[in-house]
Design an enzyme around this catalytic site. Structure first.
Site, PDB file in Angstrom:
ATOM      1  CG  MET A  35      -1.953  -1.309   1.223  1.00 43.61           C
ATOM      2  SD  MET A  35      -3.454  -0.884   2.024  1.00 43.61           S
ATOM      3  CE  MET A  35      -2.887  -0.715   3.765  1.00 43.61           C
ATOM      4  CG  HIS A  39       8.331   0.134   6.454  1.00 47.94           C
ATOM      5  ND1 HIS A  39       8.809  -1.123   6.753  1.00 47.94           N
ATOM      6  CD2 HIS A  39       6.980   0.266   6.517  1.00 47.94           C
ATOM      7  CE1 HIS A  39       7.681  -2.056   6.814  1.00 47.94           C
ATOM      8  NE2 HIS A  39       6.530  -1.030   6.827  1.00 47.94           N
ATOM      9  N   GLY A  41      10.867  -2.990   5.955  1.00 42.49           N
ATOM     10  CA  GLY A  41      10.495  -4.183   5.805  1.00 42.49           C
ATOM     11  C   GLY A  41       9.962  -4.617   4.551  1.00 42.49           C
ATOM     12  CG  HIS A  42       6.830  -2.257   2.402  1.00 43.90           C
ATOM     13  ND1 HIS A  42       6.906  -1.146   3.202  1.00 43.90           N
ATOM     14  CD2 HIS A  42       5.879  -2.865   2.211  1.00 43.90           C
ATOM     15  CE1 HIS A  42       5.725  -1.015   3.605  1.00 43.90           C
ATOM     16  NE2 HIS A  42       5.176  -2.131   3.034  1.00 43.90           N
ATOM     17  CB  SER A 191       3.079   2.405   6.555  1.00 41.91           C
ATOM     18  OG  SER A 191       3.686   1.542   5.694  1.00 41.91           O
TER      19      SER A 191
HETATM   20  O1  PAF Z   1      -0.190  -5.706   3.814  1.00 38.70           O
HETATM   21  C1  PAF Z   1      -0.791  -4.655   2.987  1.00 38.70           C
HETATM   22  O2  PAF Z   1       0.158  -3.808   2.726  1.00 38.70           O
HETATM   23  C2  PAF Z   1      -1.905  -5.070   2.484  1.00 38.70           C
HETATM   24  O3  PAF Z   1      -2.848  -5.568   3.331  1.00 38.70           O
HETATM   25  C3  PAF Z   1      -1.932  -5.460   0.853  1.00 38.70           C
HETATM   26  C4  PAF Z   1      -1.359  -7.116   1.294  1.00 38.70           C
HETATM   27  C5  PAF Z   1      -1.078  -4.872   0.215  1.00 38.70           C
HETATM   28  C6  PAF Z   1      -3.317  -5.673   0.545  1.00 38.70           C
HETATM   29  O4  PAF Z   1      -3.761  -4.144   0.230  1.00 38.70           O
END
Ligand code: PAF
Length: 258
Positions: A35, A39, A41-42, A191
């Site tokens: 979304m 950061h 983690g992503h 986030s």
């Molecule tokens: O974990 C998230 O950021 C959201 O729930 C996802 C999996 C992208 C779905 O909108």
């Protein structure tokens, strides 16, 4: 890793054209849905996808249907330029940032509902959240048509529900769980952490410490409440302890192995 700016696209049709070319060339695709407000983690999810696939595809979509509070949706940070810069350093090739109309051509006429676990833990406190989440993840997995999709264990209940959905609907993508990434003081990266006031931020690491150390969920709740957290729940399930708390207007979740 060389930093290459990912291609930013806005329509499903554009990704489908890329996907067809990758399939024809026999290239594997790793998918990371997000979304935005990215950061470290992503970044760990992108790097895992980079290691295990030929192509890394990501999405940035603030999904309105999984927010149970309109205010939370409105306040959710939209930081696409910074997100693309982080993706460039973490090996993402293509990022789809679709509009709500692109993702919901039929509005919310078609949804994915899970009948049991989605009503427990976070689901008991966030009505409709998991239906919105599963619905958008079903759409995103169909769009991505990836070999593997990467999800963080911080959202452990989300991960379990996605695994269940993939099994229930015979989806061909392999779901790859990735470990929680924490700040040096133990706070799970999120986030939402950026919304904490300085005083809330200095209190926040206690959440993880209490989850890890309290003898029982009841003791954990009492300790957290005494420290100033509003506790949604602390529960032990199988080999994990799950918790959700609020500090001011910010909701934090975490889970630890027991
Ligand atoms: O974990 C998230 O950021 C959201 O729930 C996802 C999996 C992208 C779905 O909108």
């Amino acid at each position: 890793m060389a930093s290459v700016t990912p291609q930013v696209i806005h329509t499903v049709a554009e990704w489908r054209a890329f996907r067809a070319a990758h399939r024809a060339a026999g290239r594997t695709v790793g998918f990371v849905p997000t979304m935005g407000a990215l950061h470290e983690g992503h970044a760990s999810l992108f790097r895992a996808a980079r290691r295990e696939n030929d192509v890394v595809f990501a999405t940035v979509f603030v999904n309105p249907t999984q927010f149970d509070e309109q205010q939370d949706f409105d306040k959710y940070p939209r930081t696409l330029d910074a997100d693309v810069a982080l993706m460039a350093g973490a090996g993402v090739d293509v990022v789809l940032a679709p509009s709500v109309a692109e993702m919901y051509p039929n509005g919310t006429d078609y949804t994915v509902q899970e009948a049991t676990f989605s009503r427990e833990l976070c689901g008991a406190h966030r009505p409709g959240h998991f239906t919105g989440m599963l619905t958008v993840v079903m759409k995103l997995l169909q769009i991505a048509d990836a070999d593997r999709a990467y999800f963080g264990e911080k959202d452990y209940q989300q991960l379990q529900l996605i695994r269940g959905m993939v099994q229930a609907f015979f989806l061909p993508t392999q779901i790859v769980p990735c470990p929680i990434v924490r700040e040096a003081d133990g706070l799970a990266m999120s986030s939402r952490n950026a919304r904490l006031s300085p005083a809330e931020r200095s209190l926040a690491p206690l959440f993880n410490q209490v989850l890890r150390n309290a003898r029982t969920p009841e003791v954990a709740r009492a300790e957290l409440e005494a420290a100033g957290f509003a506790v949604d729940y602390v529960e032990d399930r199988g080999d994990r302890r799950f918790g959700a708390v609020r500090l001011g207007a910010t909701r934090l979740i975490d889970n630890v192995a027991r």
